[in-house]
Motif scaffolding. Sequence first.
Motif, mmCIF file in Angstrom:
data_model
loop_
_atom_site.group_PDB
_atom_site.id
_atom_site.type_symbol
_atom_site.label_atom_id
_atom_site.label_comp_id
_atom_site.label_asym_id
_atom_site.label_seq_id
_atom_site.Cartn_x
_atom_site.Cartn_y
_atom_site.Cartn_z
ATOM 1 N N MET A 92 0.837 -1.179 0.000
ATOM 2 C CA MET A 92 0.000 0.000 0.000
ATOM 3 C C MET A 92 0.886 1.248 0.000
ATOM 4 S SD MET A 92 -2.686 -1.368 2.793
ATOM 5 C CE MET A 92 -3.883 -0.129 2.811
ATOM 6 N N PRO A 93 0.667 2.160 -0.887
ATOM 7 C CA PRO A 93 1.524 3.336 -0.936
ATOM 8 C C PRO A 93 1.307 4.298 0.224
ATOM 9 C CG PRO A 93 0.056 3.256 -2.848
ATOM 10 C CD PRO A 93 -0.219 2.069 -2.025
ATOM 11 N N GLN A 94 0.203 4.207 0.906
ATOM 12 C CA GLN A 94 -0.041 5.109 2.021
ATOM 13 C C GLN A 94 0.859 4.783 3.217
ATOM 14 O OE1 GLN A 94 -2.492 3.349 0.592
ATOM 15 N NE2 GLN A 94 -3.764 4.866 -0.458
ATOM 16 N N MET A 95 1.344 3.584 3.278
ATOM 17 C CA MET A 95 2.137 3.162 4.426
ATOM 18 C C MET A 95 3.642 3.370 4.206
ATOM 19 S SD MET A 95 0.126 2.253 6.747
ATOM 20 C CE MET A 95 1.127 1.326 7.868
ATOM 21 N N SER A 96 4.079 3.812 3.051
ATOM 22 C CA SER A 96 5.511 3.928 2.804
ATOM 23 C C SER A 96 6.195 4.985 3.666
ATOM 24 C CB SER A 96 5.777 4.168 1.323
ATOM 25 O OG SER A 96 5.270 5.420 0.930
ATOM 26 N N PRO A 97 5.606 6.176 3.952
ATOM 27 C CA PRO A 97 6.316 7.093 4.850
ATOM 28 C C PRO A 97 6.497 6.528 6.253
ATOM 29 C CG PRO A 97 4.657 8.278 3.634
ATOM 30 C CD PRO A 97 4.435 6.825 3.371
ATOM 31 N N LEU A 98 5.535 5.771 6.704
ATOM 32 C CA LEU A 98 5.661 5.166 8.031
ATOM 33 C C LEU A 98 6.763 4.116 8.044
ATOM 34 C CD1 LEU A 98 4.495 5.163 10.866
ATOM 35 C CD2 LEU A 98 2.902 3.402 10.129
ATOM 36 N N SER A 99 6.887 3.342 6.993
ATOM 37 C CA SER A 99 7.942 2.319 6.953
ATOM 38 C C SER A 99 9.324 2.972 6.839
ATOM 39 C CB SER A 99 7.709 1.345 5.803
ATOM 40 O OG SER A 99 7.823 2.009 4.569
ATOM 41 N N TRP A 100 9.436 4.112 6.113
ATOM 42 C CA TRP A 100 10.709 4.801 6.056
ATOM 43 C C TRP A 100 11.088 5.361 7.417
ATOM 44 C CZ3 TRP A 100 14.105 4.133 2.471
ATOM 45 C CH2 TRP A 100 13.712 3.847 1.179
ATOM 46 N N LEU A 101 10.109 5.858 8.148
ATOM 47 C CA LEU A 101 10.382 6.383 9.484
ATOM 48 C C LEU A 101 10.816 5.269 10.431
ATOM 49 C CD1 LEU A 101 10.303 8.890 11.298
ATOM 50 C CD2 LEU A 101 7.944 8.286 11.844
ATOM 51 N N ILE A 102 10.161 4.145 10.358
ATOM 52 C CA ILE A 102 10.548 3.009 11.208
ATOM 53 C C ILE A 102 11.936 2.503 10.830
ATOM 54 C CG2 ILE A 102 9.986 0.610 11.745
ATOM 55 C CD1 ILE A 102 7.042 1.423 11.626
ATOM 56 N N LEU A 103 12.228 2.462 9.526
ATOM 57 C CA LEU A 103 13.543 2.028 9.076
ATOM 58 C C LEU A 103 14.631 2.985 9.543
ATOM 59 C CD1 LEU A 103 14.859 -0.170 7.312
ATOM 60 C CD2 LEU A 103 14.662 1.425 5.401
ATOM 61 N N PHE A 104 14.365 4.270 9.488
ATOM 62 C CA PHE A 104 15.330 5.258 9.973
ATOM 63 C C PHE A 104 15.549 5.114 11.473
ATOM 64 C CE2 PHE A 104 15.999 9.514 11.822
ATOM 65 C CZ PHE A 104 17.242 9.779 11.282
ATOM 66 N N MET A 105 14.491 4.892 12.222
ATOM 67 C CA MET A 105 14.623 4.734 13.674
ATOM 68 C C MET A 105 15.398 3.468 14.022
ATOM 69 S SD MET A 105 10.904 6.105 14.891
ATOM 70 C CE MET A 105 11.088 5.446 16.528
ATOM 71 N N VAL A 106 15.167 2.389 13.289
ATOM 72 C CA VAL A 106 15.887 1.137 13.550
ATOM 73 C C VAL A 106 17.376 1.311 13.284
ATOM 74 C CG1 VAL A 106 16.221 -1.214 12.681
ATOM 75 C CG2 VAL A 106 13.947 -0.418 13.271
ATOM 76 N N PHE A 107 17.728 1.939 12.170
ATOM 77 C CA PHE A 107 19.139 2.143 11.871
ATOM 78 C C PHE A 107 19.792 3.119 12.846
ATOM 79 C CE2 PHE A 107 18.279 0.526 7.491
ATOM 80 C CZ PHE A 107 19.194 -0.506 7.534
ATOM 81 N N THR A 108 19.056 4.138 13.268
ATOM 82 C CA THR A 108 19.611 5.092 14.230
ATOM 83 C C THR A 108 19.853 4.430 15.579
ATOM 84 O OG1 THR A 108 18.449 6.873 13.115
ATOM 85 C CG2 THR A 108 19.241 7.315 15.323
ATOM 86 N N LEU A 109 18.899 3.649 16.048
ATOM 87 C CA LEU A 109 19.073 2.975 17.339
ATOM 88 C C LEU A 109 20.173 1.915 17.283
ATOM 89 C CD1 LEU A 109 15.389 2.641 18.547
ATOM 90 C CD2 LEU A 109 17.174 4.159 19.411
ATOM 91 N N SER A 110 20.282 1.211 16.163
ATOM 92 C CA SER A 110 21.369 0.226 16.060
ATOM 93 C C SER A 110 22.727 0.908 15.986
ATOM 94 C CB SER A 110 21.152 -0.684 14.855
ATOM 95 O OG SER A 110 21.190 0.082 13.673
ATOM 96 N N TYR A 111 22.801 2.062 15.333
ATOM 97 C CA TYR A 111 24.053 2.821 15.271
ATOM 98 C C TYR A 111 24.443 3.326 16.652
ATOM 99 C CZ TYR A 111 27.365 6.448 13.897
ATOM 100 O OH TYR A 111 28.473 7.246 13.772
#
Length: 52
Positions: free
Chosen positions: A1-20
């Motif tokens: 669903m294209p409506q959920m892509s900004p949310l998945s990018w935000l979650i992906l950014f948070m995951v990479f930031t927390l792992s870093y």
Amino acid sequence: MPQMSPLSWLILFMVFTLSYLGFLTMNYFSTFYSSKTPSQININSTSHSWKW
């Protein structure tokens, strides 16, 4: 669903930031810094005579 892509990018950014940040804290606390008092440090104060 294209409506959920900004949310998945935000979650992906948070995951990479927390792992870093987790990686940085693990590296910071895994090193052993030996604290030496000034009396324990041997300073070689011999003078060198340079021959040019």
